[in-house]
Write a protein that holds these residues in place. Structure first.
Motif, PDB file in Angstrom:
ATOM      1  N   TRP A   1      33.984  38.914  36.485  1.00 29.25           N
ATOM      2  CA  TRP A   1      35.031  39.492  35.655  1.00 29.25           C
ATOM      3  C   TRP A   1      35.103  38.869  34.265  1.00 29.25           C
ATOM      4  O   TRP A   1      35.770  39.401  33.381  1.00 29.25           O
ATOM      5  CB  TRP A   1      36.373  39.415  36.375  1.00 29.25           C
ATOM      6  CG  TRP A   1      36.489  40.557  37.335  1.00 29.25           C
ATOM      7  CD1 TRP A   1      36.298  40.545  38.680  1.00 29.25           C
ATOM      8  CD2 TRP A   1      36.767  41.908  36.982  1.00 29.25           C
ATOM      9  NE1 TRP A   1      36.438  41.807  39.186  1.00 29.25           N
ATOM     10  CE2 TRP A   1      36.729  42.668  38.167  1.00 29.25           C
ATOM     11  CE3 TRP A   1      37.040  42.568  35.780  1.00 29.25           C
ATOM     12  CZ2 TRP A   1      36.957  44.038  38.195  1.00 29.25           C
ATOM     13  CZ3 TRP A   1      37.271  43.927  35.799  1.00 29.25           C
ATOM     14  CH2 TRP A   1      37.240  44.649  36.992  1.00 29.25           C
ATOM     15  N   ARG A   2      34.420  37.774  34.047  1.00 27.38           N
ATOM     16  CA  ARG A   2      34.273  37.266  32.679  1.00 27.38           C
ATOM     17  C   ARG A   2      33.145  37.997  31.960  1.00 27.38           C
ATOM     18  O   ARG A   2      33.013  37.868  30.736  1.00 27.38           O
ATOM     19  CB  ARG A   2      33.982  35.757  32.695  1.00 27.38           C
ATOM     20  CG  ARG A   2      35.201  34.900  33.056  1.00 27.38           C
ATOM     21  CD  ARG A   2      34.951  33.427  32.758  1.00 27.38           C
ATOM     22  NE  ARG A   2      33.946  32.854  33.653  1.00 27.38           N
ATOM     23  CZ  ARG A   2      34.206  32.289  34.825  1.00 27.38           C
ATOM     24  NH1 ARG A   2      35.458  32.236  35.263  1.00 27.38           N
ATOM     25  NH2 ARG A   2      33.244  31.784  35.562  1.00 27.38           N
TER      26      ARG A   2
ATOM     27  N   PRO B   1      26.710  41.254  33.930  1.00 29.14           N
ATOM     28  CA  PRO B   1      27.582  40.893  35.063  1.00 29.14           C
ATOM     29  C   PRO B   1      26.872  40.827  36.405  1.00 29.14           C
ATOM     30  O   PRO B   1      27.340  40.115  37.312  1.00 29.14           O
ATOM     31  CB  PRO B   1      28.629  42.016  35.061  1.00 29.14           C
ATOM     32  CG  PRO B   1      27.959  43.168  34.371  1.00 29.14           C
ATOM     33  CD  PRO B   1      27.093  42.534  33.329  1.00 29.14           C
TER      34      PRO B   1
ATOM     35  N   SER C   1      44.796  46.650  36.460  1.00 27.94           N
ATOM     36  CA  SER C   1      43.481  47.058  35.967  1.00 27.94           C
ATOM     37  C   SER C   1      42.993  48.290  36.720  1.00 27.94           C
ATOM     38  O   SER C   1      42.440  49.221  36.126  1.00 27.94           O
ATOM     39  CB  SER C   1      42.483  45.908  36.135  1.00 27.94           C
ATOM     40  OG  SER C   1      41.186  46.307  35.747  1.00 27.94           O
TER      41      SER C   1
ATOM     42  N   TRP D   1      32.225  41.489  32.946  1.00 25.42           N
ATOM     43  CA  TRP D   1      32.328  42.937  33.130  1.00 25.42           C
ATOM     44  C   TRP D   1      33.545  43.457  32.368  1.00 25.42           C
ATOM     45  O   TRP D   1      34.645  42.956  32.534  1.00 25.42           O
ATOM     46  CB  TRP D   1      32.456  43.248  34.622  1.00 25.42           C
ATOM     47  CG  TRP D   1      32.659  44.718  34.946  1.00 25.42           C
ATOM     48  CD1 TRP D   1      33.828  45.420  34.900  1.00 25.42           C
ATOM     49  CD2 TRP D   1      31.658  45.654  35.366  1.00 25.42           C
ATOM     50  NE1 TRP D   1      33.616  46.720  35.260  1.00 25.42           N
ATOM     51  CE2 TRP D   1      32.295  46.899  35.556  1.00 25.42           C
ATOM     52  CE3 TRP D   1      30.281  45.543  35.612  1.00 25.42           C
ATOM     53  CZ2 TRP D   1      31.599  48.044  35.976  1.00 25.42           C
ATOM     54  CZ3 TRP D   1      29.595  46.665  36.028  1.00 25.42           C
ATOM     55  CH2 TRP D   1      30.242  47.896  36.208  1.00 25.42           C
TER      56      TRP D   1
ATOM     57  N   SER E   1      39.392  43.008  30.428  1.00 22.53           N
ATOM     58  CA  SER E   1      39.771  41.797  31.158  1.00 22.53           C
ATOM     59  C   SER E   1      40.532  40.831  30.252  1.00 22.53           C
ATOM     60  O   SER E   1      41.556  40.261  30.652  1.00 22.53           O
ATOM     61  CB  SER E   1      38.525  41.104  31.715  1.00 22.53           C
ATOM     62  OG  SER E   1      37.814  41.953  32.585  1.00 22.53           O
TER      63      SER E   1
ATOM     64  N   THR F   1      30.914  43.338  44.987  1.00 20.34           N
ATOM     65  CA  THR F   1      31.352  44.265  43.938  1.00 20.34           C
ATOM     66  C   THR F   1      30.871  45.682  44.238  1.00 20.34           C
ATOM     67  O   THR F   1      31.566  46.655  43.919  1.00 20.34           O
ATOM     68  CB  THR F   1      30.837  43.820  42.562  1.00 20.34           C
ATOM     69  OG1 THR F   1      29.404  43.687  42.593  1.00 20.34           O
ATOM     70  CG2 THR F   1      31.450  42.496  42.154  1.00 20.34           C
TER      71      THR F   1
ATOM     72  N   PHE G   1      44.982  42.565  38.500  1.00 18.09           N
ATOM     73  CA  PHE G   1      43.901  43.364  39.075  1.00 18.09           C
ATOM     74  C   PHE G   1      44.405  44.727  39.544  1.00 18.09           C
ATOM     75  O   PHE G   1      43.700  45.734  39.395  1.00 18.09           O
ATOM     76  CB  PHE G   1      43.227  42.601  40.208  1.00 18.09           C
ATOM     77  CG  PHE G   1      42.147  41.686  39.740  1.00 18.09           C
ATOM     78  CD1 PHE G   1      40.917  42.181  39.329  1.00 18.09           C
ATOM     79  CD2 PHE G   1      42.351  40.313  39.679  1.00 18.09           C
ATOM     80  CE1 PHE G   1      39.920  41.333  38.875  1.00 18.09           C
ATOM     81  CE2 PHE G   1      41.365  39.462  39.223  1.00 18.09           C
ATOM     82  CZ  PHE G   1      40.135  39.964  38.820  1.00 18.09           C
TER      83      PHE G   1
ATOM     84  N   ASN H   1      39.301  43.367  44.420  1.00 13.90           N
ATOM     85  CA  ASN H   1      38.786  42.335  43.526  1.00 13.90           C
ATOM     86  C   ASN H   1      39.736  41.145  43.455  1.00 13.90           C
ATOM     87  O   ASN H   1      39.288  39.999  43.325  1.00 13.90           O
ATOM     88  CB  ASN H   1      38.550  42.923  42.131  1.00 13.90           C
ATOM     89  CG  ASN H   1      37.225  43.657  42.026  1.00 13.90           C
ATOM     90  OD1 ASN H   1      36.172  43.040  41.901  1.00 13.90           O
ATOM     91  ND2 ASN H   1      37.271  44.977  42.100  1.00 13.90           N
TER      92      ASN H   1
END
Length: 486
Positions: free
Chosen positions: A282-283, A272, A322, A285, A290, A381, A319, A339
């Motif tokens: 986020w694709r 990531p 999450s 991590w 996710s 991040t 998010f 995020n």
């Protein structure tokens, strides 16, 4: 039982030998062994919570069958809501009750109303968020017609509690893992070798990188008022590296151990820190979480098939959820919201699907544009993770505010950061070499998956031995895996 403990070093080979040399001709016996090993593994933390795990497992096994056999849609919904309600109710009691009643009391106090609520003195069961989501995905998939329920309680129990993923994921799907449990498995030397290689890299990331970064990150975050902005930024960067190496290291060990038993788990991280925007990050991590929120929350809310403002709404919801999944604290919720704010601009201009490939694919070095994008993404991040790591929001504001002061230009010295197991300059050199290795292996499942495949055997084994010795040499103060608390 920790992956980085002597107990696990004894436990794993014993289970491996029994699995392949005693029960290898009998699938039922293999699965019973895996279930017994998984329950023993979990009981090593607190045997009392084993009964909670078994109850949750039975609940979803039973309700899954009732959902599938129900004729009327109302009956299907009843059993689905029962499973979801009980699972989230248990999660709420153990993980969120005290947070919500404390937040309510503070909110009432802010408007002049004095209120006092009783809190619960409970211990958070290890892995409850992970195995709860395993079970929920199973009943959701049955309700949505994606899979059929299994009639074998042992097989289903192994799916929920398979020890490599039980306490910190990845969050598996019944459609992916359960078929592997239900069919005979044969030992594959190549699969086992790949598993050992991934385990080795996972231990290096955890012990040599994450644990040493944790010493400095803890030192800086716990005494942030005494450090200049430059050191605070260093602490935030080291925490980002710590949590990545800690959690992805755990995932590597989990995937590697599963491979030793002929099982392939879902990939959880895909380099990531080499992402060019937040959407790509986020694709890559915590992929299993996710994708879970995408499939079971984002898409049911309408996903991307609604108008732009509803897509923004849906993005904020997943998010924030999450963040809340990670823990009962405002720092986690605000981290999730940050995020969401990061990613919303790309949704508005429809650029959130721009980077679906690997950066600099087939090339040694990235372009200047990609380098700049990766640095910006990493810093965004990192600032969000500084909120995640802070003790509370007051600490988060103080910490981040302290970075953006004139003291940001103060050059950190060794005297500012004394007392850790590894010298800070030595650690930064090791981290740099680690990032180079990750970059070179970014098109693989994990960094050293294909390293040395064509080398002579002595050179290849020398490479592995170097990693082992480096890990042993850099062993500092052992740290618990970060995600065990979630």
């Amino acid at each position: 039982m920790l992956f980085n403990s002597l107990g696990f070093a004894l436990f794993l080979p014993i289970v491996f030998v029994l699995y392949w040399f005693v029960t290898n001709k009998n699938l039922k016996a293999q699965n019973l062994l895996l279930l017994a090993a998984s329950y023993f593994f979990y009981s090593c933390w607190d045997y009392r919570f084993l009964f909670l795990l078994i109850f949750s497992t039975f609940l979803d096994f039973y309700t899954g069958q009732r959902i599938y056999r129900a004729v009327k849609p109302a009956s299907k919904k009843f059993w689905l809501y029962l499973s979801v309600g009980v699972n989230l109710g248990l999660l709420g009691v153990f993980k969120y009750y005290n947070f919500f009643v404390d937040s309510l009391a503070h909110s009432l106090s802010a408007v002049g109303v004095t209120a006092s609520f009783n809190t619960l003195d409970v211990i958070l069961p290890v892995g409850i968020s992970f195995y709860t989501f395993h079970g929920l995905s199973y009943v959701f998939d049955i309700h949505n017609g994606r899979t059929k329920p299994t009639d074998n309680f042992v097989d289903y129990s192994v799916f929920v509690s398979f020890f490599p993923l039980l306490v910190a994921g990845p969050i598996e799907r019944a459609t992916h893992l359960l078929p592997q449990i239900e069919k005979p498995r044969r030992f594959s030397y190549q699969q086992a070798v790949n598993g050992m290689r991934q385990i080795l890299w996972g231990y290096f990331k955890k012990v040599a990188i994450a644990d040493n970064c944790a010493e400095y990150a803890n030192m800086i975050f716990n005494n942030s008022g005494h450090y200049p902005g430059s050191v605070l930024l260093l602490g935030a960067v080291l925490f980002s590296i710590q949590i990545y190496c800690d959690f992805s290291g755990y995932s590597d060990i989990a995937l590697g151990v599963a491979r030793l038993f002929g099982i392939e788990l879902l990939r959880n991280f895909a380099f990531p820190f080499f992402s060019r925007d937040i959407a790509e990050f986020w694709r890559r991590w915590h992929i299993s979480l996710s994708s879970w929120f995408k499939d079971y929350l984002y898409i049911p809310l309408g996903g991307s098939k609604v108008n732009t403002w509803k897509r923004v709404r849906n993005t904020i919801i997943i998010f924030v959820m999450s963040g809340l999944w990670h823990g009962a604290a405002w720092t986690y919720i605000i981290w999730g919201a940050l995020n969401a704010l990061y990613i919303i601009p790309s949704i508005l201009i429809k650029s959130n699907r721009n980077h679906l490939d690997t950066v600099a694919q087939g090339r040694l070095l990235p372009s200047l544009s990609d380098t700049f994008k990766m640095l910006v993404t990493f810093m965004l991040t990192t600032l969000a993770l500084a909120v995640f790591r802070s003790a509370d929001m007051a600490h988060a504001f103080s910490f981040i505010g302290g970075i953006f002061t004139k003291s940001f230009f103060v050059i950190p010295t060794g005297e500012m950061l004394m007392g850790a197991s590894v010298n800070i300059l030595a650690l930064l050199v090791v981290v740099t070499l680690f990032m180079v290795a990750e970059w070179l292996g970014r098109e693989s499942l994990f960094a050293i998956e294909h390293t040395g495949e064509k080398w002579p055997r002595p050179l290849r084994w020398a490479f592995y031995l170097t990693i082992v010795l480096s890990t042993l040499y850099l062993t500092g103060i052992p740290q618990q895996f970060v995600y065990f608390q979630f």
